[in-house]
Design an enzyme around this catalytic site. Structure first.
Site, PDB file in Angstrom:
ATOM      1  N   ASP A   1       5.386   0.518  12.542  1.00 28.87           N
ATOM      2  CA  ASP A   1       5.793  -0.589  13.419  1.00 28.87           C
ATOM      3  C   ASP A   1       6.915  -0.072  14.311  1.00 28.87           C
ATOM      4  O   ASP A   1       8.094  -0.378  14.118  1.00 28.87           O
ATOM      5  CB  ASP A   1       6.217  -1.788  12.574  1.00 28.87           C
TER       6      ASP A   1
ATOM      7  N   GLY B   1       1.834   3.213   2.214  1.00 30.52           N
ATOM      8  CA  GLY B   1       2.833   3.257   3.285  1.00 30.52           C
ATOM      9  C   GLY B   1       4.131   2.605   2.831  1.00 30.52           C
ATOM     10  O   GLY B   1       5.220   3.177   2.968  1.00 30.52           O
ATOM     11  N   HIS B   2       4.012   1.405   2.264  1.00 34.72           N
ATOM     12  CA  HIS B   2       5.211   0.731   1.747  1.00 34.72           C
ATOM     13  C   HIS B   2       5.872   1.567   0.647  1.00 34.72           C
ATOM     14  O   HIS B   2       7.097   1.694   0.591  1.00 34.72           O
ATOM     15  CB  HIS B   2       4.837  -0.622   1.132  1.00 34.72           C
TER      16      HIS B   2
ATOM     17  N   ARG C   1      -3.202  -5.368   6.872  1.00 34.87           N
ATOM     18  CA  ARG C   1      -4.251  -6.060   7.625  1.00 34.87           C
ATOM     19  C   ARG C   1      -5.585  -5.306   7.606  1.00 34.87           C
ATOM     20  O   ARG C   1      -6.596  -5.879   8.002  1.00 34.87           O
ATOM     21  CB  ARG C   1      -3.805  -6.297   9.065  1.00 34.87           C
TER      22      ARG C   1
ATOM     23  N   HIS D   1       0.869  -1.174   0.000  1.00 32.04           N
ATOM     24  CA  HIS D   1       0.000   0.000   0.000  1.00 32.04           C
ATOM     25  C   HIS D   1       0.910   1.229   0.000  1.00 32.04           C
ATOM     26  O   HIS D   1       2.146   1.098  -0.047  1.00 32.04           O
ATOM     27  CB  HIS D   1      -0.938  -0.023   1.208  1.00 32.04           C
TER      28      HIS D   1
ATOM     29  N   GLY E   1       9.238   1.568   8.561  1.00 31.17           N
ATOM     30  CA  GLY E   1       8.207   2.566   8.844  1.00 31.17           C
ATOM     31  C   GLY E   1       7.976   2.739  10.340  1.00 31.17           C
ATOM     32  O   GLY E   1       8.053   1.772  11.101  1.00 31.17           O
TER      33      GLY E   1
HETATM   34  P1  AMP Z   1       4.937  -5.095   6.502  1.00 29.45           P
HETATM   35  O1  AMP Z   1       4.759  -5.446   5.049  1.00 29.45           O
HETATM   36  O2  AMP Z   1       3.657  -4.854   7.208  1.00 29.45           O
HETATM   37  O3  AMP Z   1       5.861  -6.045   7.207  1.00 29.45           O
HETATM   38  O4  AMP Z   1       5.680  -3.695   6.520  1.00 29.45           O
HETATM   39  C1  AMP Z   1       6.863  -3.481   5.823  1.00 29.45           C
HETATM   40  C2  AMP Z   1       7.403  -2.121   6.170  1.00 29.45           C
HETATM   41  O5  AMP Z   1       6.440  -1.125   5.811  1.00 29.45           O
HETATM   42  C3  AMP Z   1       7.663  -1.947   7.667  1.00 29.45           C
HETATM   43  O6  AMP Z   1       8.867  -1.207   7.838  1.00 29.45           O
HETATM   44  C4  AMP Z   1       6.460  -1.162   8.122  1.00 29.45           C
HETATM   45  O7  AMP Z   1       6.698  -0.381   9.263  1.00 29.45           O
HETATM   46  C5  AMP Z   1       6.216  -0.291   6.911  1.00 29.45           C
HETATM   47  N1  AMP Z   1       4.848   0.207   6.913  1.00 29.45           N
HETATM   48  C6  AMP Z   1       3.699  -0.518   6.997  1.00 29.45           C
HETATM   49  N2  AMP Z   1       2.626   0.296   7.044  1.00 29.45           N
HETATM   50  C7  AMP Z   1       3.096   1.567   6.999  1.00 29.45           C
HETATM   51  C8  AMP Z   1       2.485   2.862   7.027  1.00 29.45           C
HETATM   52  N3  AMP Z   1       1.172   3.017   7.120  1.00 29.45           N
HETATM   53  N4  AMP Z   1       3.298   3.940   6.968  1.00 29.45           N
HETATM   54  C9  AMP Z   1       4.642   3.799   6.882  1.00 29.45           C
HETATM   55  N5  AMP Z   1       5.271   2.612   6.852  1.00 29.45           N
HETATM   56  C10 AMP Z   1       4.513   1.507   6.912  1.00 29.45           C
END
Ligand code: AMP
Length: 295
Positions: free
Chosen positions: A156, A41-42, A193, A39, A153
């Site tokens: 987390d 954020g990533h 999620r 998304h 990010g």
């Molecule tokens: P994940 O795929 O959930 O393991 O997240 C991968 C990376 O994306 C991690 O460093 C997360 O902290 C970051 N991340 C996930 N959601 C967000 C968000 N809303 N804003 C910024 N970074 C994010």
């Protein structure tokens, strides 16, 4: 031409080849580890990696060792084709998307990176073994990528703090950047999620940001006692009976110790269940720049 989809490396050999080409042709490597179902954020982390390094590379791996018994490993969203389509316009040339057997050819690592006391707080109290799984896979990925930079990010928060500590305590030689938390237009922190949420839960889930904002408002009005800041958030949460709070705390940003007195830069962090879905969020108190929001 920047719209071509990234090359997908499935094996460590393919990854090493792709990285060697990128290093030779472009220079430094900025690495963004993810579990996919990408998304904005990533994508913001990818943008950040491109600022910090000459090219951005991404891993997409749903790491089984960081999921506890009864957590959502089997239903965690997977959408490699959609992920690659989102990465193509960002000029990402290489994505590592290994099978579990490629990452753990002999089964789970015998040697684990454990978080020590910093793993006992916030999420760590409720997800035993989670951060050992995270740190171990990130250490392995750092070994495979040997990146110059890695971007995580603030969404987390505890993960980012632990990875910073791992890199400094174990002298891993990777520069770490922690990027802002990206939100939906109604304030909900973007998360893979979120797609678990039913329409009514999705509405309720805005309470996390509303509660954090109430805490920040209390701080900006002069509250420094963490109990007062927490109770401002709690009051908002209590008006949304569908959600259940797991933790809600004011902590300092380096080690996540609970604060005696909140100050600008202290962080209010919480975990909440909306139905079966566990959501986490946090806000920096008194921040001069708000978290980025996408319409
Ligand atoms: P994940 O795929 O959930 O393991 O997240 C991968 C990376 O994306 C991690 O460093 C997360 O902290 C970051 N991340 C996930 N959601 C967000 C968000 N809303 N804003 C910024 N970074 C994010």
């Amino acid at each position: 031409m920047t719209l071509a989809e990234p090359m997908v490396a499935r094996t460590r050999g393919e990854l090493a080849e792709g990285l060697a080409i990128l290093r030779r042709e472009r220079g430094t490597i900025g690495f963004v580890p993810t579990m996919g179902a990408l998304h904005r954020g990533h994508l913001s982390l990818v943008e950040r990696a491109k600022v910090l390094a000459d090219s951005a590379v991404v891993s997409i791996f749903v790491n089984p060792t960081q999921f506890g018994a009864g957590e959502d490993l089997t239903r965690y969203p997977r959408d490699l084709a959609g992920d690659l389509a989102q990465l193509a316009p960002l000029d990402v040339k290489l994505v590592f998307a290994p099978e579990v057997s490629e990452m753990y050819p002999e089964g789970e690592s015998l040697i684990q990176v454990t978080p020590g006391i910093l793993g006992d707080r916030l999420c760590g109290r409720f997800r035993p073994g989670h951060f050992a799984g995270v740190l171990t896979v990130v250490a392995k990925l750092f070994g495979l990528f040997r990146p110059d930079w890695a971007v995580f990010g603030r969404k987390d928060l505890q993960q980012a703090v632990l990875i910073r500590r791992m890199v400094s305590d174990l002298e891993l030689g990777v520069s770490i950047d922690v990027a802002p938390l990206v939100r939906e237009s109604d304030g909900l922190a973007m998360s893979s999620r979120n797609r678990y949420l039913s329409p009514s839960e999705r509405g309720e889930a805005t309470v996390l940001f509303r509660a954090l904002t109430a805490a920040d408002d209390a701080f900006r009005r002069g509250a420094t006692n963490p109990a007062d800041i927490v109770s401002a958030a709690q009051e908002v949460l209590s008006r949304e009976p569908g959600v259940r709070v797991q933790y809600l705390e004011v902590v300092e940003p380096d080690r996540l110790d609970p604060v005696d007195l909140a100050e600008r830069g202290s962080i209010v962090a919480l975990a909440v269940f909306a139905g079966e879905t566990r959501l986490i969020d946090n806000l920096v108190l008194g921040a001069s720049v708000p978290d980025p929001i996408f319409p």
